[in-house]
Design a protein around this motif. Structure first.
Motif, PDB file in Angstrom:
ATOM      1  N   ARG A  19       0.829  -1.211   0.000  1.00 48.44           N
ATOM      2  CA  ARG A  19       0.000   0.000   0.000  1.00 48.44           C
ATOM      3  C   ARG A  19       0.866   1.266   0.000  1.00 48.44           C
ATOM      4  O   ARG A  19       0.552   2.230  -0.673  1.00 48.44           O
ATOM      5  N   GLU A  20       1.955   1.228   0.752  1.00 48.12           N
ATOM      6  CA  GLU A  20       2.820   2.415   0.850  1.00 48.12           C
ATOM      7  C   GLU A  20       3.428   2.744  -0.519  1.00 48.12           C
ATOM      8  O   GLU A  20       3.385   3.889  -0.965  1.00 48.12           O
ATOM      9  N   ASP A  21       3.973   1.704  -1.149  1.00 44.25           N
ATOM     10  CA  ASP A  21       4.590   1.921  -2.467  1.00 44.25           C
ATOM     11  C   ASP A  21       3.527   2.351  -3.480  1.00 44.25           C
ATOM     12  O   ASP A  21       3.769   3.221  -4.309  1.00 44.25           O
ATOM     13  N   ALA A  22       2.365   1.704  -3.405  1.00 43.58           N
ATOM     14  CA  ALA A  22       1.300   2.016  -4.367  1.00 43.58           C
ATOM     15  C   ALA A  22       0.863   3.468  -4.216  1.00 43.58           C
ATOM     16  O   ALA A  22       0.613   4.167  -5.205  1.00 43.58           O
ATOM     17  N   GLU A  23       0.786   3.946  -3.000  1.00 40.33           N
ATOM     18  CA  GLU A  23       0.370   5.329  -2.762  1.00 40.33           C
ATOM     19  C   GLU A  23       1.416   6.305  -3.322  1.00 40.33           C
ATOM     20  O   GLU A  23       1.069   7.311  -3.940  1.00 40.33           O
ATOM     21  N   GLU A  24       2.673   5.966  -3.124  1.00 41.03           N
ATOM     22  CA  GLU A  24       3.752   6.814  -3.636  1.00 41.03           C
ATOM     23  C   GLU A  24       3.709   6.868  -5.161  1.00 41.03           C
ATOM     24  O   GLU A  24       3.814   7.945  -5.761  1.00 41.03           O
ATOM     25  N   VAL A  25       3.530   5.687  -5.770  1.00 38.67           N
ATOM     26  CA  VAL A  25       3.485   5.621  -7.235  1.00 38.67           C
ATOM     27  C   VAL A  25       2.262   6.375  -7.751  1.00 38.67           C
ATOM     28  O   VAL A  25       2.353   7.167  -8.701  1.00 38.67           O
ATOM     29  N   ALA A  26       1.112   6.158  -7.116  1.00 39.34           N
ATOM     30  CA  ALA A  26      -0.122   6.815  -7.572  1.00 39.34           C
ATOM     31  C   ALA A  26       0.016   8.337  -7.500  1.00 39.34           C
ATOM     32  O   ALA A  26      -0.407   9.063  -8.415  1.00 39.34           O
ATOM     33  N   GLN A  27       0.624   8.810  -6.437  1.00 41.77           N
ATOM     34  CA  GLN A  27       0.829  10.256  -6.287  1.00 41.77           C
ATOM     35  C   GLN A  27       1.755  10.772  -7.400  1.00 41.77           C
ATOM     36  O   GLN A  27       1.472  11.800  -8.014  1.00 41.77           O
ATOM     37  N   ASP A  28       2.797  10.011  -7.653  1.00 36.12           N
ATOM     38  CA  ASP A  28       3.742  10.378  -8.707  1.00 36.12           C
ATOM     39  C   ASP A  28       3.040  10.436 -10.067  1.00 36.12           C
ATOM     40  O   ASP A  28       3.325  11.312 -10.890  1.00 36.12           O
ATOM     41  N   VAL A  29       2.126   9.487 -10.282  1.00 32.67           N
ATOM     42  CA  VAL A  29       1.386   9.440 -11.557  1.00 32.67           C
ATOM     43  C   VAL A  29       0.594  10.733 -11.755  1.00 32.67           C
ATOM     44  O   VAL A  29       0.640  11.349 -12.828  1.00 32.67           O
ATOM     45  N   PHE A  30      -0.108  11.169 -10.722  1.00 34.30           N
ATOM     46  CA  PHE A  30      -0.923  12.378 -10.862  1.00 34.30           C
ATOM     47  C   PHE A  30      -0.061  13.633 -11.036  1.00 34.30           C
ATOM     48  O   PHE A  30      -0.452  14.551 -11.756  1.00 34.30           O
ATOM     49  N   VAL A  31       1.090  13.637 -10.393  1.00 34.52           N
ATOM     50  CA  VAL A  31       1.985  14.795 -10.555  1.00 34.52           C
ATOM     51  C   VAL A  31       2.544  14.824 -11.983  1.00 34.52           C
ATOM     52  O   VAL A  31       2.539  15.858 -12.648  1.00 34.52           O
ATOM     53  N   LYS A  32       2.974  13.663 -12.471  1.00 34.21           N
ATOM     54  CA  LYS A  32       3.499  13.577 -13.846  1.00 34.21           C
ATOM     55  C   LYS A  32       2.414  13.966 -14.847  1.00 34.21           C
ATOM     56  O   LYS A  32       2.680  14.678 -15.813  1.00 34.21           O
ATOM     57  N   ALA A  33       1.219  13.448 -14.615  1.00 37.89           N
ATOM     58  CA  ALA A  33       0.116  13.738 -15.545  1.00 37.89           C
ATOM     59  C   ALA A  33      -0.170  15.239 -15.559  1.00 37.89           C
ATOM     60  O   ALA A  33      -0.419  15.826 -16.625  1.00 37.89           O
ATOM     61  N   TYR A  34      -0.119  15.858 -14.402  1.00 41.94           N
ATOM     62  CA  TYR A  34      -0.370  17.310 -14.321  1.00 41.94           C
ATOM     63  C   TYR A  34       0.691  18.067 -15.116  1.00 41.94           C
ATOM     64  O   TYR A  34       0.371  18.951 -15.910  1.00 41.94           O
ATOM     65  N   ARG A  35       1.953  17.699 -14.908  1.00 39.18           N
ATOM     66  CA  ARG A  35       3.054  18.370 -15.606  1.00 39.18           C
ATOM     67  C   ARG A  35       2.929  18.216 -17.129  1.00 39.18           C
ATOM     68  O   ARG A  35       3.272  19.116 -17.874  1.00 39.18           O
ATOM     69  N   SER A  36       2.442  17.047 -17.560  1.00 38.44           N
ATOM     70  CA  SER A  36       2.393  16.761 -19.006  1.00 38.44           C
ATOM     71  C   SER A  36       1.012  16.989 -19.612  1.00 38.44           C
ATOM     72  O   SER A  36       0.764  16.565 -20.742  1.00 38.44           O
ATOM     73  N   LEU A  37       0.139  17.606 -18.867  1.00 37.27           N
ATOM     74  CA  LEU A  37      -1.254  17.707 -19.321  1.00 37.27           C
ATOM     75  C   LEU A  37      -1.393  18.378 -20.693  1.00 37.27           C
ATOM     76  O   LEU A  37      -2.285  18.042 -21.469  1.00 37.27           O
ATOM     77  N   ALA A  38      -0.490  19.315 -20.979  1.00 43.61           N
ATOM     78  CA  ALA A  38      -0.571  20.015 -22.272  1.00 43.61           C
ATOM     79  C   ALA A  38      -0.290  19.073 -23.432  1.00 43.61           C
ATOM     80  O   ALA A  38      -0.647  19.367 -24.575  1.00 43.61           O
ATOM     81  N   ASP A  39       0.354  17.946 -23.129  1.00 43.41           N
ATOM     82  CA  ASP A  39       0.659  16.972 -24.186  1.00 43.41           C
ATOM     83  C   ASP A  39      -0.512  16.032 -24.459  1.00 43.41           C
ATOM     84  O   ASP A  39      -0.469  15.276 -25.432  1.00 43.41           O
ATOM     85  N   PHE A  40      -1.525  16.050 -23.596  1.00 43.99           N
ATOM     86  CA  PHE A  40      -2.686  15.197 -23.836  1.00 43.99           C
ATOM     87  C   PHE A  40      -3.558  15.848 -24.898  1.00 43.99           C
ATOM     88  O   PHE A  40      -4.122  16.920 -24.683  1.00 43.99           O
ATOM     89  N   LYS A  41      -3.639  15.199 -26.040  1.00 46.80           N
ATOM     90  CA  LYS A  41      -4.331  15.809 -27.181  1.00 46.80           C
ATOM     91  C   LYS A  41      -5.747  15.273 -27.379  1.00 46.80           C
ATOM     92  O   LYS A  41      -6.421  15.628 -28.336  1.00 46.80           O
TER      93      LYS A  41
END
Lengths: 195, 172
Positions: free
Chosen positions: A44-66
């Motif tokens: 659960r700890e690792d999954a939470e860290e990864v999930a948080q990272d996913v949302f941060v990455k997605a936010y940073r790259s949101l302009a690339d989502f076409k």
């Protein structure tokens, strides 16, 4: 209220500078992303860290989502890649599809599971526990297909596989799941017997 | 066994909505007439329903708050296509394509097709007048290696500093 807005409109708002619109997307997909990460990490700890990272990455790259695919497919792709990278960094091995070699690991997982059988009475819980016994790939495919609302093509995009390969893997994953359920929940799944 | 697998495969395709119309009709016919198909179908539908009803894992209560706190310090990065100049990418690609075509062209012009038996090699190296020795001097190679060593040391230094900082951060 933004909660009912479709993904694309929320994304447009975020790109205009409305950061709060992103919270709606996080709330909408956090369980899916966390579940996917959990299937890969088994912690659960690792999954939470990864999930948080996913949302941060997605936010940073949101302009690339076409909008060429569903937002969920794009997000799951980031989740899959982030999870794999995280696992590599931790030098853990992903359970392969043909998991003969991972028998020992699964056995230990299964023995934990057996001891808790009495507590897990509901059918849903039983299936969830059986999915946990599958390899990471099997569990991901089943989760994406049944809970993530993804087609075989979309799962192929997420996992970098051909749609036909996904179809075969899904078939095998369901077979393995059925075997696990028959082995550990024979009474409950008596009506799931194919033959 | 093979028949069982084949039946299950066809039934899962039918349940997942992947069958062709003809295949669908054939399976519907089998489901009306064949008891073993009916039994397998019922079991698989049950399995399908259970899988659809499984619950998702939930992260901690603070999850979305943590994400929002983290992104509050960040900005959405500009779209990749805005800062990757395609002209440069195409120019680099074009340069290498011209280089390859040039080499291939030169190679083919050197092949003597009219007298295949007269020469041990199909390529006439005697007309190859390019003098590499003019350009490949030991001094150049030494300079090139020195630059590589300096770059390697800089990279190693950078890597070790990062490692040290990470260790300090994890201890702190």
């Amino acid at each position: 209220m933004q909660t009912g807005l479709p993904d694309n409109e929320l994304i447009a708002q975020v790109l205009k500078g409305d950061q709060q619109a992103y919270k709606v997307l996080v709330d909408r997909y956090q369980s899916y992303i966390f579940t996917l990460a959990y299937k890969l990490m088994q912690s659960r700890e690792d999954a939470e860290e990864v999930a948080q990272d996913v949302f941060v990455k997605a936010y940073r790259s949101l302009a690339d989502f076409k909008g060429g695919s569903k937002f969920s497919t794009w997000l799951y792709t980031i989740a899959h890649n982030t999870g794999i990278t995280y696992l590599r960094k931790k030098k853990q091995k992903i359970l392969a599809i043909d998991d003969e070699k991972n028998f020992t690991q699964l056995e230990s997982h299964e023995s934990d599971f057996k001891s808790n059988q009495v507590e897990d009475k509901s059918k849903k819980e039983m299936v969830n526990r059986a999915i946990e016994m599958l390899s990471a790939d099997d569990a991901q495919i089943i989760t994406l297909f049944y809970k993530g609302d993804q087609s075989l093509d979309e799962i192929g995009t997420i996992m970098g596989l051909e749609a036909n390969t996904v179809k075969v893997r899904l078939f095998r994953a369901r077979q393995r799941l059925k075997d696990k359920m028959e082995k550990y929940f024979s009474e409950e799944v008596a009506n799931l017997q194919v033959i | 066994m093979e028949n069982l697998k084949n039946m299950e495969n066809r039934l899962w395709d039918f349940i997942d909505g992947l069958s062709t119309p003809d295949e669908r009709n054939e399976i519907l016919r089998l489901l009306e007439t064949n008891p073993s198909w009916q039994q397998a179908y019922a079991a698989m539908m049950d399995m399908n329903m259970i899988l659809q009803e499984t619950s998702l894992e939930e992260p901690s209560m603070r999850f979305s708050k943590n994400v929002m706190e983290e992104i509050s310090l960040l900005k959405v990065a500009p779209a990749t296509k805005n800062y990757v100049n395609k002209k440069i990418v195409y120019s680099i690609g074009g340069f290498f394509i011209i280089l390859i075509i040039g080499f291939l062209g030169y190679m083919f012009t050197q092949i003597d097709l009219s007298q295949p038996g007269s020469s041990p090699s199909p390529v006439d190296f005697s007309s190859f007048e390019f003098d590499w020795r003019k350009y490949y001097k030991p001094a150049y190679i030494n300079i090139f290696l020195m630059v590589d060593v300096v770059l390697g040391l800089l990279y190693l230094d950078n890597y070790l500093r990062r490692k040290k900082n990470q260790q300090q951060a994890s201890k702190g």
